[in-house]
Design a protein around this motif. Sequence first.
Motif, short mmCIF file in Angstrom:
data_model
loop_
_atom_site.label_atom_id
_atom_site.label_comp_id
_atom_site.label_asym_id
_atom_site.label_seq_id
_atom_site.Cartn_x
_atom_site.Cartn_y
_atom_site.Cartn_z
N UNK A 106 -12.19 -26.70 40.68
CA UNK A 106 -10.81 -26.40 41.06
C UNK A 106 -10.37 -27.28 42.23
N UNK A 107 -9.07 -27.41 42.38
CA UNK A 107 -8.47 -28.01 43.57
C UNK A 107 -7.61 -26.90 44.15
N UNK A 108 -8.08 -26.30 45.22
CA UNK A 108 -7.57 -25.02 45.69
C UNK A 108 -6.98 -25.17 47.09
N UNK A 109 -5.83 -24.55 47.32
CA UNK A 109 -5.22 -24.59 48.65
C UNK A 109 -5.25 -23.21 49.27
N UNK A 110 -5.61 -23.16 50.54
CA UNK A 110 -5.54 -21.93 51.32
C UNK A 110 -4.45 -22.15 52.36
N UNK A 111 -3.33 -21.48 52.15
CA UNK A 111 -2.18 -21.70 53.01
C UNK A 111 -1.92 -20.49 53.89
N UNK A 112 -1.31 -20.77 55.04
CA UNK A 112 -0.97 -19.67 55.94
C UNK A 112 -0.45 -20.22 57.25
N UNK A 113 0.33 -19.43 57.96
CA UNK A 113 0.82 -19.89 59.26
C UNK A 113 -0.32 -19.97 60.28
N UNK A 114 -0.03 -20.52 61.44
CA UNK A 114 -1.06 -20.59 62.49
C UNK A 114 -1.54 -19.18 62.83
N UNK A 115 -2.86 -19.03 62.97
CA UNK A 115 -3.42 -17.73 63.33
C UNK A 115 -3.53 -16.76 62.16
N UNK A 116 -3.33 -17.26 60.94
CA UNK A 116 -3.34 -16.38 59.77
C UNK A 116 -4.76 -15.96 59.39
N UNK A 117 -5.74 -16.81 59.75
CA UNK A 117 -7.13 -16.50 59.37
C UNK A 117 -7.76 -17.59 58.51
N UNK A 118 -7.04 -18.69 58.31
CA UNK A 118 -7.57 -19.78 57.46
C UNK A 118 -8.84 -20.37 58.06
#
Lengths: 257, 310
Positions: free
Chosen positions: B32-44
Amino acid sequence: MSAREKWVAFITIVIKEVRRFTRIWAQTLLPPAITISLYFVIFGNLIGPRIGKMGGHDYMDFIVPGLIMMSVITNSYANVVSSFFSMKFQHCIEEILVSPVPNWIVLAGYVAGGVARGLCVGLIVTLLSLAFTDLQVHHLGVVVSVVILTAVLFSLGGFINAVFANKFDDISIVPTFVLTPLTYLGGVFYSISLLPEFWQTISLGNPILYMINAFRYGLLGVSDIDIGIAYGMILLFIVVLFSYSLWLLNRGVGIRK
Amino acid sequence: MTYALEIRNLKKTYGNGFEALKGISLNVGQGDFFALLGPNGAGKSTTLGIVSSLVNKSAGEVRIFGHDLDTDLVAAKKALGVVPQEFNFNQFEKVFDIVVTQAGYYGMPLGQARRNAERYLRELGLWDKRNEPARMLSGGMKRRLMIARALVHDPGLLILDEPTAGVDIELRRSLWSFLQDINAQGKTIILTTHYLEEAEALCRNIAIIDRGQILENTSKIELLRKLHRETYVLDLGTKPERALDLGDIPCRLNDDGLLEVDIERRVTLNTLFERLSAQNIQVYSMRTKANRLEELFLDLVTQNKAEVDA
């Protein structure tokens, strides 16, 4: 990891450490050579003849083993504390943390790096001492084993210091306020038999005294303390510090969130 | 089926009591080519930190190609390559040495390590810089160095945390191309990014995380279907003399002749153009006002914030 993979990982760390301290030789190898040469000139050549015999030997001969050990102790400690703390500071430690190399190999690699620098500086100082005195070796096995074990012990000490250090000031506190006084009071420049009985007893609580005397025994055949006790002390400290260092690494103290 | 990455009920509470992850679960399939997105401090970064053994988890399970981090750590680590957000190599070491040393940490014999280092340094355009100290490299080159270092032991899963942050457009495109190539060769890739067009261009599946919780975890196509409205900008050349009437399609016209129209999913672009043509309006160019994924991302995060605050 297989035994071969572990060996490769260990050698990789050792080579990296040796490359580091040889790359910055003007900071790591040159200063102790100059400092110890000054000790030889001032305490050995200029003041020594006025002091006369110490422990049955010329003063210069008496201080050579102590000065060699002093350089081994400070450099093995300094190598690991500065290298490992720099790794933490620059986050390079993550290169190792993400890899499968076991913690005991990491510890062994850094200790071996510290031992390599300690022995390197010790050899330089020994060669320099030949310009001032005819160095004798009473017991080669004791000389080699004590210097290696001492370097291992202080490399472990440097490692523990680095684990707890949060800023560069923290890596100079122990060498300045603990290591240097203990080394100077550990019989580098005098025999503790010169001290009043009370201070002799106090001096026996200084672990560095045992290492310097054991090494002096190897070179000159004289010592203020029993060699067997000296080996026992050194090995006991190594076991305790190695176990503690490994526990710190396994817990991730100072290196993992 | 064995996933490249399997996370179950992962929790992380820091020493100061901050709950960074509140029991997230997600699967990333092999290849897979997977993205983990989220704002700053989201937990990424906390999530990726736990996966890469840089952060201790509080609870939950993580498996990499079926190897559990708790019971089979060595195999899990061997299958993983990590490109962190911050430069984390010794700036005084030579480029080649950095990559070869990393291979050594995985127990790779020196000969193989040197061959792999050469391969990836060449592929990433750094071979000419191999004898330079890392501090002499530009920012983009340092990022490529970290990618070469992460790949040198041939991991099946590559994690990249903000791989193109601060990189110029040309280099970003070349990095995209490189990542697409190695993904096509079978490597599973997970990336976090603030450039949502990057995730849209590269990734097949996307998870959106906010305040330690997964808000969405689905395919990019499915995610974009959830977008209810898009804003387009149309260049009309000059501002029309008469006021525009596009019926139930909301629009705004500025003095430069740029028309912004809000198109609901139920309205086709044909309808828009029919209405423009009926009023004899010429359109010279057209673009979306914002990246589609960006709009959806903002909607989800804003909605989550409102729910949490409520």
